[in-house]
Design a protein around this motif. Structure first.
Motif, PDB file in Angstrom:
ATOM      1  N   PHE A 161      22.025  35.522  45.521  1.00  0.00           N
ATOM      2  CA  PHE A 161      22.605  36.264  44.404  1.00  0.00           C
ATOM      3  C   PHE A 161      21.593  37.287  43.903  1.00  0.00           C
ATOM      4  O   PHE A 161      21.159  37.256  42.767  1.00  0.00           O
ATOM      5  CB  PHE A 161      23.012  35.302  43.283  1.00  0.00           C
ATOM      6  CG  PHE A 161      23.965  34.246  43.749  1.00  0.00           C
ATOM      7  CD1 PHE A 161      25.300  34.545  43.919  1.00  0.00           C
ATOM      8  CD2 PHE A 161      23.533  32.974  44.042  1.00  0.00           C
ATOM      9  CE1 PHE A 161      26.196  33.585  44.359  1.00  0.00           C
ATOM     10  CE2 PHE A 161      24.407  32.002  44.490  1.00  0.00           C
ATOM     11  CZ  PHE A 161      25.749  32.308  44.647  1.00  0.00           C
ATOM     12  N   SER A 162      21.228  38.192  44.776  1.00  0.00           N
ATOM     13  CA  SER A 162      20.256  39.231  44.430  1.00  0.00           C
ATOM     14  C   SER A 162      20.966  40.385  43.746  1.00  0.00           C
ATOM     15  O   SER A 162      22.140  40.300  43.377  1.00  0.00           O
ATOM     16  CB  SER A 162      19.530  39.701  45.689  1.00  0.00           C
ATOM     17  OG  SER A 162      20.470  40.121  46.654  1.00  0.00           O
ATOM     18  N   ALA A 163      20.265  41.503  43.594  1.00  0.00           N
ATOM     19  CA  ALA A 163      20.801  42.625  42.816  1.00  0.00           C
ATOM     20  C   ALA A 163      22.088  43.184  43.426  1.00  0.00           C
ATOM     21  O   ALA A 163      22.965  43.670  42.711  1.00  0.00           O
ATOM     22  CB  ALA A 163      19.753  43.718  42.713  1.00  0.00           C
ATOM     23  N   TRP A 164      22.247  43.121  44.760  1.00  0.00           N
ATOM     24  CA  TRP A 164      23.447  43.663  45.391  1.00  0.00           C
ATOM     25  C   TRP A 164      24.632  42.714  45.286  1.00  0.00           C
ATOM     26  O   TRP A 164      25.752  43.068  45.654  1.00  0.00           O
ATOM     27  CB  TRP A 164      23.181  43.959  46.866  1.00  0.00           C
ATOM     28  CG  TRP A 164      22.810  42.738  47.663  1.00  0.00           C
ATOM     29  CD1 TRP A 164      21.558  42.266  47.873  1.00  0.00           C
ATOM     30  CD2 TRP A 164      23.698  41.840  48.325  1.00  0.00           C
ATOM     31  NE1 TRP A 164      21.605  41.118  48.621  1.00  0.00           N
ATOM     32  CE2 TRP A 164      22.895  40.832  48.918  1.00  0.00           C
ATOM     33  CE3 TRP A 164      25.087  41.774  48.475  1.00  0.00           C
ATOM     34  CZ2 TRP A 164      23.449  39.781  49.648  1.00  0.00           C
ATOM     35  CZ3 TRP A 164      25.628  40.725  49.199  1.00  0.00           C
ATOM     36  CH2 TRP A 164      24.819  39.749  49.783  1.00  0.00           C
ATOM     37  N   ASN A 165      24.382  41.525  44.786  1.00  0.00           N
ATOM     38  CA  ASN A 165      25.431  40.501  44.758  1.00  0.00           C
ATOM     39  C   ASN A 165      25.499  39.884  43.370  1.00  0.00           C
ATOM     40  O   ASN A 165      25.400  38.679  43.211  1.00  0.00           O
ATOM     41  CB  ASN A 165      25.123  39.435  45.816  1.00  0.00           C
ATOM     42  CG  ASN A 165      26.291  38.485  46.034  1.00  0.00           C
ATOM     43  OD1 ASN A 165      27.412  38.765  45.641  1.00  0.00           O
ATOM     44  ND2 ASN A 165      26.009  37.359  46.644  1.00  0.00           N
ATOM     45  N   GLN A 166      25.684  40.709  42.368  1.00  0.00           N
ATOM     46  CA  GLN A 166      25.689  40.237  40.998  1.00  0.00           C
ATOM     47  C   GLN A 166      26.796  39.212  40.782  1.00  0.00           C
ATOM     48  O   GLN A 166      27.962  39.456  41.062  1.00  0.00           O
ATOM     49  CB  GLN A 166      25.890  41.418  40.035  1.00  0.00           C
ATOM     50  CG  GLN A 166      24.706  42.360  39.977  1.00  0.00           C
ATOM     51  CD  GLN A 166      23.490  41.734  39.315  1.00  0.00           C
ATOM     52  OE1 GLN A 166      23.628  40.808  38.524  1.00  0.00           O
ATOM     53  NE2 GLN A 166      22.302  42.217  39.645  1.00  0.00           N
ATOM     54  N   ALA A 167      26.396  38.055  40.297  1.00  0.00           N
ATOM     55  CA  ALA A 167      27.327  36.968  39.940  1.00  0.00           C
ATOM     56  C   ALA A 167      28.196  36.532  41.112  1.00  0.00           C
ATOM     57  O   ALA A 167      29.247  35.929  40.922  1.00  0.00           O
ATOM     58  CB  ALA A 167      28.200  37.388  38.760  1.00  0.00           C
ATOM     59  N   GLY A 168      27.764  36.836  42.339  1.00  0.00           N
ATOM     60  CA  GLY A 168      28.520  36.378  43.498  1.00  0.00           C
ATOM     61  C   GLY A 168      29.756  37.187  43.817  1.00  0.00           C
ATOM     62  O   GLY A 168      30.591  36.750  44.612  1.00  0.00           O
TER      63      GLY A 168
ATOM     64  N   HIS B  11      32.442  33.951  36.046  1.00  0.00           N
ATOM     65  CA  HIS B  11      33.150  33.901  34.768  1.00  0.00           C
ATOM     66  C   HIS B  11      34.601  33.514  35.035  1.00  0.00           C
ATOM     67  O   HIS B  11      35.144  33.757  36.116  1.00  0.00           O
ATOM     68  CB  HIS B  11      33.084  35.268  34.083  1.00  0.00           C
ATOM     69  CG  HIS B  11      33.591  35.266  32.671  1.00  0.00           C
ATOM     70  ND1 HIS B  11      34.933  35.370  32.359  1.00  0.00           N
ATOM     71  CD2 HIS B  11      32.935  35.162  31.491  1.00  0.00           C
ATOM     72  CE1 HIS B  11      35.081  35.343  31.039  1.00  0.00           C
ATOM     73  NE2 HIS B  11      33.892  35.213  30.489  1.00  0.00           N
ATOM     74  N   LEU B  12      35.234  32.900  34.048  1.00  0.00           N
ATOM     75  CA  LEU B  12      36.608  32.433  34.199  1.00  0.00           C
ATOM     76  C   LEU B  12      37.548  33.572  34.581  1.00  0.00           C
ATOM     77  O   LEU B  12      38.459  33.389  35.401  1.00  0.00           O
ATOM     78  CB  LEU B  12      37.088  31.772  32.900  1.00  0.00           C
ATOM     79  CG  LEU B  12      38.515  31.212  32.922  1.00  0.00           C
ATOM     80  CD1 LEU B  12      38.655  30.126  33.990  1.00  0.00           C
ATOM     81  CD2 LEU B  12      38.893  30.661  31.557  1.00  0.00           C
ATOM     82  N   ILE B  13      37.332  34.759  34.018  1.00  0.00           N
ATOM     83  CA  ILE B  13      38.201  35.896  34.336  1.00  0.00           C
ATOM     84  C   ILE B  13      38.068  36.283  35.803  1.00  0.00           C
ATOM     85  O   ILE B  13      39.058  36.606  36.478  1.00  0.00           O
ATOM     86  CB  ILE B  13      37.857  37.092  33.424  1.00  0.00           C
ATOM     87  CG1 ILE B  13      38.188  36.743  31.971  1.00  0.00           C
ATOM     88  CG2 ILE B  13      38.606  38.344  33.861  1.00  0.00           C
ATOM     89  CD1 ILE B  13      37.821  37.819  30.977  1.00  0.00           C
ATOM     90  N   VAL B  14      36.834  36.251  36.327  1.00  0.00           N
ATOM     91  CA  VAL B  14      36.615  36.578  37.736  1.00  0.00           C
ATOM     92  C   VAL B  14      37.252  35.516  38.627  1.00  0.00           C
ATOM     93  O   VAL B  14      37.845  35.826  39.667  1.00  0.00           O
ATOM     94  CB  VAL B  14      35.109  36.714  38.030  1.00  0.00           C
ATOM     95  CG1 VAL B  14      34.873  37.062  39.491  1.00  0.00           C
ATOM     96  CG2 VAL B  14      34.482  37.765  37.129  1.00  0.00           C
ATOM     97  N   ARG B  15      37.142  34.257  38.227  1.00  0.00           N
ATOM     98  CA  ARG B  15      37.795  33.186  38.984  1.00  0.00           C
ATOM     99  C   ARG B  15      39.300  33.401  39.030  1.00  0.00           C
ATOM    100  O   ARG B  15      39.934  33.246  40.078  1.00  0.00           O
ATOM    101  CB  ARG B  15      37.489  31.833  38.356  1.00  0.00           C
ATOM    102  CG  ARG B  15      36.039  31.387  38.470  1.00  0.00           C
ATOM    103  CD  ARG B  15      35.868  30.003  37.866  1.00  0.00           C
ATOM    104  NE  ARG B  15      34.486  29.550  37.942  1.00  0.00           N
ATOM    105  CZ  ARG B  15      34.075  28.347  37.566  1.00  0.00           C
ATOM    106  NH1 ARG B  15      34.946  27.484  37.069  1.00  0.00           N
ATOM    107  NH2 ARG B  15      32.810  28.010  37.669  1.00  0.00           N
ATOM    108  N   PHE B  16      39.875  33.757  37.880  1.00  0.00           N
ATOM    109  CA  PHE B  16      41.312  33.977  37.829  1.00  0.00           C
ATOM    110  C   PHE B  16      41.718  35.156  38.708  1.00  0.00           C
ATOM    111  O   PHE B  16      42.750  35.103  39.398  1.00  0.00           O
ATOM    112  CB  PHE B  16      41.752  34.227  36.384  1.00  0.00           C
ATOM    113  CG  PHE B  16      43.236  34.448  36.234  1.00  0.00           C
ATOM    114  CD1 PHE B  16      44.123  33.397  36.385  1.00  0.00           C
ATOM    115  CD2 PHE B  16      43.741  35.706  35.954  1.00  0.00           C
ATOM    116  CE1 PHE B  16      45.493  33.594  36.266  1.00  0.00           C
ATOM    117  CE2 PHE B  16      45.107  35.911  35.829  1.00  0.00           C
ATOM    118  CZ  PHE B  16      45.977  34.853  35.978  1.00  0.00           C
TER     119      PHE B  16
END
Length: 200
Positions: A60-67, A119-124
Motif C-alpha cells: 500500500f505505497s503511494a501509488w496504491n492509496q488505501a488499496g 472506507h465503507l463507501i469504497v467497499r460499497f
C-alpha cells in the motif's frame, strides 16, 4: 511478508484441491463453470490473503492509496473472465485455463489484502460494481439473439445468465445485510453488550 502456519492455510488449499478434482464436472456446464468455479477461485485467493499478507509499506505505497489500485485490478480481472471470448478460450486452451486460475487467485488476494483498509463507501462502491457486472452479463447471456460461447450449447448460456443474475443480487443483499448489522451494533450505547437468550 507475513506468513501463517500450515493449519491456517488448510481451507484455501483444500478448496483448490477440490476445484482441481472437480474441474471436469464444473467445466462440463457453463453455469457451473461461471457461477461456481470462477467465484471459488476468487474466494480461495481471498482466503489465502487472510493469512499471507505482504508488508503494508510495500503493498500500500503511494501509488496504491488505501488499496484502490488493488480493487481496480481485481475488478478488471473478474470482468475479463465474464467476457464470452475469453471464457471460450479458457475452455479450449489449457494455457488460458492456467492463466484463469492464477489471475483469479491473484484477484482474490488483492481484494482481500485491500478490504480491511477500505472506507465503507469504497467497499460499497466495489460491491455495487461487482453486483452490477454480474447482473449486466447475466442479462446479456439471457437476451443475446445468438450463441455467444462456442464451447457450450445455447441452453447452457441461459442457465449461466440466470446464475449470474442470482450472484449479482446475492452479493448486494449479503453486503447490505452485513452493513445493517454493523450499523445496528455501532448504534448501541458504549459498554452495552448483547446477552444470549434461550429463544430459537
Amino acid at each position: 511478508m507475513k506468513t501463517a502456519r500450515l493449519p491456517h492455510l488448510a481451507l484455501p488449499t483444500g478448496l483448490l484441491l477440490a476445484l482441481a478434482l472437480l474441474r471436469p464436472w464444473l467445466e462440463a456446464s457453463m453455469a457451473r463453470h461461471m457461477a461456481l468455479e470462477i467465484p471459488a477461485l476468487f474466494l480461495a485467493g481471498w482466503l489465502f490473503s487472510l493469512h499471507v499478507r505482504p508488508d503494508a509499506r510495500q503493498a500500500f505505497s503511494a501509488w496504491n492509496q488505501a488499496g484502490l489500485a488493488n480493487l481496480m485490478l481485481s475488478s478488471l480481472c473478474l470482468m475479463c473472465w465474464m467476457l464470452p471470448v475469453v471464457f471460450d478460450a479458457a475452455v479450449l486452451d489449457w494455457r488460458v485455463a492456467m492463466l484463469k486460475v492464477a489471475s483469479l487467485l491473484l484477484a482474490g488476494g488483492l481484494a482481500g489484502w485491500a478490504w480491511p483498509r477500505l472506507h465503507l463507501i469504497v467497499r460499497f462502491a466495489f460491491v455495487l460494481n461487482l453486483s452490477g457486472m454480474n447482473i449486466l452479463m447475466g442479462v446479456l447471456y439471457l437476451t443475446a439473439p445468438q450463441q455467444l460461447c462456442s464451447a457450450y450449447q445455447s441452453n447452457e448460456q441461459v442457465l449461466a445468465g440466470i446464475a449470474l443474475l442470482a450472484w449479482g443480487a446475492g452479493i448486494l443483499f449479503i453486503f447490505l445485510a452485513w452493513w445493517l448489522r454493523k450499523l445496528a451494533q455501532s448504534s448501541l450505547p458504549s459498554g452495552t453488550t448483547t446477552t444470549p437468550t434461550n429463544e430459537p
